[in-house]
Design a protein around this motif. Structure first.
Motif, short mmCIF file in Angstrom:
data_model
loop_
_atom_site.label_atom_id
_atom_site.label_comp_id
_atom_site.label_asym_id
_atom_site.label_seq_id
_atom_site.Cartn_x
_atom_site.Cartn_y
_atom_site.Cartn_z
N ASN A 9 1.00 -1.67 0.15
CA ASN A 9 0.33 -0.20 -0.13
C ASN A 9 0.77 0.79 -0.04
N PHE A 10 1.27 1.08 -1.20
CA PHE A 10 2.41 2.54 -1.04
C PHE A 10 1.79 3.88 -1.41
N GLN A 11 2.92 4.92 -0.57
CA GLN A 11 1.75 6.41 -0.28
C GLN A 11 2.33 7.24 -0.90
N LYS A 12 2.16 7.36 -2.20
CA LYS A 12 3.12 8.55 -3.33
C LYS A 12 3.16 9.21 -2.34
N PRO A 13 4.36 9.96 -3.17
CA PRO A 13 4.71 10.75 -3.03
C PRO A 13 4.27 12.67 -3.36
N SER A 14 4.20 13.42 -3.51
CA SER A 14 2.93 14.98 -3.51
C SER A 14 3.49 14.40 -5.58
N ALA A 15 2.11 14.95 -5.94
CA ALA A 15 2.69 14.83 -7.47
C ALA A 15 3.62 16.45 -7.28
N ASN A 16 2.71 17.73 -7.05
CA ASN A 16 2.61 18.27 -7.21
C ASN A 16 4.01 18.91 -6.79
N ASN A 17 4.95 18.52 -6.63
CA ASN A 17 6.15 18.53 -6.14
C ASN A 17 7.29 17.60 -6.28
N MET A 18 6.85 16.56 -7.11
CA MET A 18 7.96 15.48 -8.14
C MET A 18 9.19 15.71 -8.06
N VAL A 19 9.58 15.48 -8.62
CA VAL A 19 11.09 15.46 -9.41
C VAL A 19 11.42 14.31 -9.36
N VAL A 20 11.43 14.20 -10.87
CA VAL A 20 11.26 12.14 -12.22
C VAL A 20 12.22 12.49 -12.74
N TYR A 21 12.99 11.47 -12.67
CA TYR A 21 13.96 10.93 -13.79
C TYR A 21 13.50 10.18 -14.19
N GLU A 22 13.71 10.39 -15.80
CA GLU A 22 13.33 9.69 -16.95
C GLU A 22 14.73 9.06 -17.07
N LEU A 23 14.04 7.83 -18.06
CA LEU A 23 15.12 7.11 -18.10
C LEU A 23 15.15 6.34 -19.16
N LEU A 24 15.91 5.85 -20.09
CA LEU A 24 15.98 5.19 -20.79
C LEU A 24 16.95 3.73 -20.43
N ILE A 25 15.80 2.78 -20.14
CA ILE A 25 17.05 1.40 -18.78
C ILE A 25 17.94 1.27 -20.46
N ARG A 26 17.74 0.81 -21.12
CA ARG A 26 18.94 0.52 -23.17
C ARG A 26 20.30 1.79 -22.55
N ASP A 27 19.95 3.16 -22.17
CA ASP A 27 21.37 3.40 -22.45
C ASP A 27 21.58 4.11 -20.81
N PHE A 28 21.17 3.33 -19.96
CA PHE A 28 21.32 3.74 -18.74
C PHE A 28 22.46 2.86 -17.67
N ILE A 29 22.43 1.49 -18.77
CA ILE A 29 22.98 0.61 -17.92
C ILE A 29 23.28 -0.64 -18.85
N ALA A 30 24.04 -1.36 -18.88
CA ALA A 30 24.47 -1.13 -19.79
C ALA A 30 24.11 -3.34 -20.01
N THR A 31 23.83 -3.90 -19.36
CA THR A 31 22.85 -4.61 -18.65
C THR A 31 21.55 -5.11 -19.52
N HIS A 32 20.82 -3.49 -19.14
CA HIS A 32 19.60 -3.66 -19.77
C HIS A 32 18.39 -3.81 -19.55
N ASN A 33 18.53 -4.40 -18.11
CA ASN A 33 17.86 -5.44 -17.42
C ASN A 33 17.24 -4.44 -15.79
N TYR A 34 16.36 -5.00 -15.09
CA TYR A 34 15.94 -4.57 -14.79
C TYR A 34 16.41 -5.38 -12.65
N GLN A 35 17.08 -6.20 -12.57
CA GLN A 35 17.85 -6.51 -11.60
C GLN A 35 18.98 -5.18 -11.54
N THR A 36 19.90 -5.16 -12.75
CA THR A 36 21.17 -4.31 -12.31
C THR A 36 20.46 -2.86 -11.99
N LEU A 37 19.54 -2.32 -12.81
CA LEU A 37 18.57 -1.15 -12.66
C LEU A 37 18.10 -1.39 -11.03
N ILE A 38 17.74 -2.29 -10.21
CA ILE A 38 17.77 -2.12 -8.95
C ILE A 38 18.37 -1.34 -8.27
#
Length: 734
Positions: free
Chosen positions: A163-192
């Motif tokens: 039951n995650f309590q979301k941070p306030s959207a009015n003040n959020m800092v969003v990090y836009e991310l393309l998995i392929r160009d962020f981590i060489a393995t392009h997989n969720y485990q490395t992203l974790i």
């Protein structure tokens, strides 16, 4: 019936065969109770498949359960209203993955549009077992094209945060991310594994570029084909759930970039109703618009800048499909919100190639978007909905008031300011008040996946004069700090493009185009001034996240010139920020809210103000951030580092990647103006190559060095300047 023909001349025998099928009468029957579109798991050995396909004559389900043959047992029932086809398959083996397709009207083979896993014969072989372990094989020789997969008796995912309590959207800092160009393995485990880096940056929401199945593997993801299936190039669906769960454990929301303006030809919903003459969806397609302008070559949708084939957003079938897609991701994956790509296309008004007409106020488009929002908010009232809209402000104001957040592209203004050019340097549109909006719903950004990188512009096109130049690396990074200071603290949500906090400086068009793979520069985090930029971003994000002042509705941004000022007001705390984006020193007033003591945030210096209009002299690129209540000074990591602070210092950082096999990046620091040599030696001390020999001014520098001509082995990189040397080992592995 199976027909086999045999020819025998007494010496040689040849044979060929074929099947022909005489269809039974179609059974007309309503769906079983509770059955929904797509895959319905009745029990561990029974599945009901439901396909939406109005105005078709007959449908077979074929797959592993029928040895990929057309059989009476796979002949599907039709609902009374004629819109759906369904069949219940029994005696299935629990946990076995079954591949299948639908054969429609005897000549159309499609995968299930609602499948949560598909197999692609052209692309799956390039997905490693590390990214997707135990991927089942494609039914080669039995099927063609994409096939879908179902599996009974799957173990439900165990969520750590239910039951995650979301941070306030009015003040959020969003990090836009393309998995392929962020981590060489392009997989969720490395992203974790990167979550601490993202959390320490002060991020409150990660926006992943599209990760439902798209055409091919190497893609930005804006060419979707299957909307319920996570793309296997990034990992399994359980790995995706683990990533979302870890984000929630760290207080970070996950926003899914969703493409509902269009699909491409690999979409089964396009293929099911296709016009072979026009090369696009046929006029009877329930979901997609057919060619809107037959007089021009190729497919023309309802609006300019269209890609693929655009959805008919006033079709009841599209409404149902859109609602199902969004509900699925919120309920099955606990997605916290969506960023809707090309939302200005959610209209049936034809604007052809007229961009101005397309962007004009469109009540029908508003109606379509509000209907969609109402449907998802019935499922999750806290879901954050972000539009990439860029329509007339009169329309965006209505959508903002309804509860949408809208992308605010201020990249040009920040770029011009950072380079020191007065023309186009206005950043005031990041202020929601300047738009006449009642709520802080502008998701402002200096960079996005679509924009040229601000550091690239500074380093390549930045201004200079006889006494000041923005292009040296440390000066350029300081210009990014100056920009961030008039970006992050402005009330309202903000978005950072990946690695912008490290001054990422490869062009968006590097490697052949904007969507091409880009270098993954984790080594930048080890370079002093880039790490200090990260710390600067983190300090501002922490203030924005934790200090109520940054949600104030009483503030002023003077961002139209190269001398900028931001003032935030509250009953208990006030803030004044001044910054000089010019290339020369100049005087400017912070316009202090009151007289008395003020405290500079980054240095801890105090200033007594007796005249609220006092003029301060700022050097080019200089900034100051004054609170009227002393705050804890942030640790930016660039104070007390003896090696860097020493006027005679020289620093050669470890090259990256290391080991390397094609090109490696070498970062270095020179503290005083001198002839500087960067040379490559073998282990016997023999000089292989002089990489750099020039007179450097004080500062940080980056050198890209091709190693393709070198053989495998260990080499020594040596930096020589002002009588000092630094050496690091470089490994080449071919």
């Amino acid at each position: 019936t199976w027909i086999k023909a045999v020819a025998d001349d007494g010496i040689t025998q040849v044979a060929d065969s074929f099947y022909y099928v005489v269809n039974p009468l179609v059974t007309i029957a309503d769906l079983p109770a509770g059955a929904l579109d797509g895959i319905n798991y009745v029990n561990d050995s029974t599945v009901t498949l439901v396909l939406v396909a109005p105005n078709k004559s007959f449908v077979y389900a074929i797959g592993d359960f029928s040895n990929w043959q057309v059989t009476d047992n796979g002949y599907m029932n039709k609902t009374i209203d004629g819109s759906r086809w369904w069949i219940t398959l029994s005696n299935l083996s629990p946990l076995k993955e079954y591949t299948y397709q639908f054969l429609v009207d005897g000549n159309i083979f499609i995968a299930d549009p609602y499948a949560d896993k598909i197999l692609d014969p052209n692309n799956d072989s390039y997905i490693s077992a590390t990214t997707y372990p135990n991927l089942i094989g494609y039914p080669t020789g039995k099927a063609n094209g994409i096939v879908s997969v179902f599996q009974t008796a799957q173990t439900a995912h165990t969520w750590q945060v239910d039951n995650f309590q979301k941070p306030s959207a009015n003040n959020m800092v969003v990090y836009e991310l393309l998995i392929r160009d962020f981590i060489a393995t392009h997989n969720y485990q490395t992203l974790i594994d990167t979550i601490n880096y993202i959390k320490s940056l002060g991020i409150t929401a990660i926006e992943l570029m599209p990760f439902n199945e798209f055409e091919g593997n190497e893609s930005w993801g804006y060419n979707p084909d299957f909307y319920f299936a996570p793309d296997k190039y990034y990992g399994t669906k359980d790995a995706l759930k683990d990533f979302i769960d870890v984000c929630h454990q760290n207080g970070i929301a996950v926003i899914q970039d969703m493409v509902l303006n269009h699909s491409f030809g690999q979409s089964p919903m396009c293929q099911l109703y296709w016009d072979g003459v026009t090369g696009g969806p046929s006029t009877d397609n329930p979901w997609f618009n057919s060619d809107c302008d037959a007089s021009t070559p190729g497919y023309q949708g309802k609006h300019p800048y269209g890609v693929g084939y655009d959805f008919n957003h006033e079709s009841d079938y599209t409404h149902k499909f859109v609602d199902d897609v969004l509900k699925y991701w919120v309920t099955e994956y606990k997605i916290d919100g969506f960023r809707f790509d090309l939302s200005k296309g959610f209209t049936q008004k034809y604007s052809g190639t007229d961009v101005g007409l397309w962007g004009a106020y469109d009540q029908s488009r508003i109606n379509n978007l509000e209907r969609m929002a109402d449907a998802i908010w019935m499922i999750d009232s806290s879901s954050t909905l972000i539009l990439e809209h860029f329509a007339d402000n009169s329309e965006e104001k209505v959508l903002s008031a309804y509860g949408f957040y809208l992308w605010g592209n201020i990249a040009y203004g920040y770029k011009q300011s950072a380079m020191g050019y007065a023309s186009g340097a206005d950043v005031g549109w990041i202020n929601y008040n300047s738009r006449g909006w009642a709520a802080p719903h502008v998701v402002g950004y200096m960079e996005s996946h679509d924009e040229e990188r601000i550091m690239y512009n500074i380093l390549n096109y930045g201004g200079s004069n006889a006494n000041y130049n923005v292009k040296p690396l440390d000066t350029a990074l300081n210009r990014v700090k100056l920009s961030a200071l008039f970006f992050i603290p402005v009330p309202g949500p903000k978005m950072i493009w990946q690695f912008g906090e490290l001054g990422y400086d490869y062009s968006i068009n590097y490697n052949g185009g904007n969507t091409a793979n880009k270098p993954i520069k984790w080594d930048y985090f080890q370079v002093g001034p880039r790490k200090w930029l990260y710390n600067f971003y983190a300090a501002l994000n922490e203030l924005k996240r934790d200090n109520p002042l940054f949600t104030t509705t009483t503030f002023t941004l003077l961002g139209g010139s190269l001398k900028k000022n931001l003032r935030l007001n509250s009953a208990t705390l006030n803030l004044d920020i001044v910054g000089n984006f010019d290339l020369v020193a100049g005087s400017q007033s912070p316009y202090f809210q009151h007289t008395g003591w003020w405290y500079e945030y980054f240095t801890g210096d105090s200033l007594y103000v007796s005249d609220v209009n006092v003029q301060l002299t700022l050097d080019p690129g200089e900034y100051r951030m004054y609170f009227d209540v002393k705050q804890q000074q942030p640790d930016l990591g660039n104070v007390g580092v003896d090696e860097i602070a020493n006027a005679n210092a020289l620093k050669l950082f470890q090259n990256f990647p290391n080991p390397c096999n094609s090109v490696t990046t070498i970062d270095l620091y020179v503290a005083s103006a001198n002839r500087t040599l960067l040379q490559l030696f073998d282990l016997n001390g023999r000089l292989i190559e002089t990489i750099t020999d020039k007179n450097f001014k004080p500062g940080y520098y980056t050198v890209d060095f091709p190693v393709s001509q070198l053989t495998s082995g260990t080499y020594l990189l040596k930096l020589i300047s002002n009588g000092k040397e630094q050496v690091v080992k470089m490994e080449v592995v071919k």
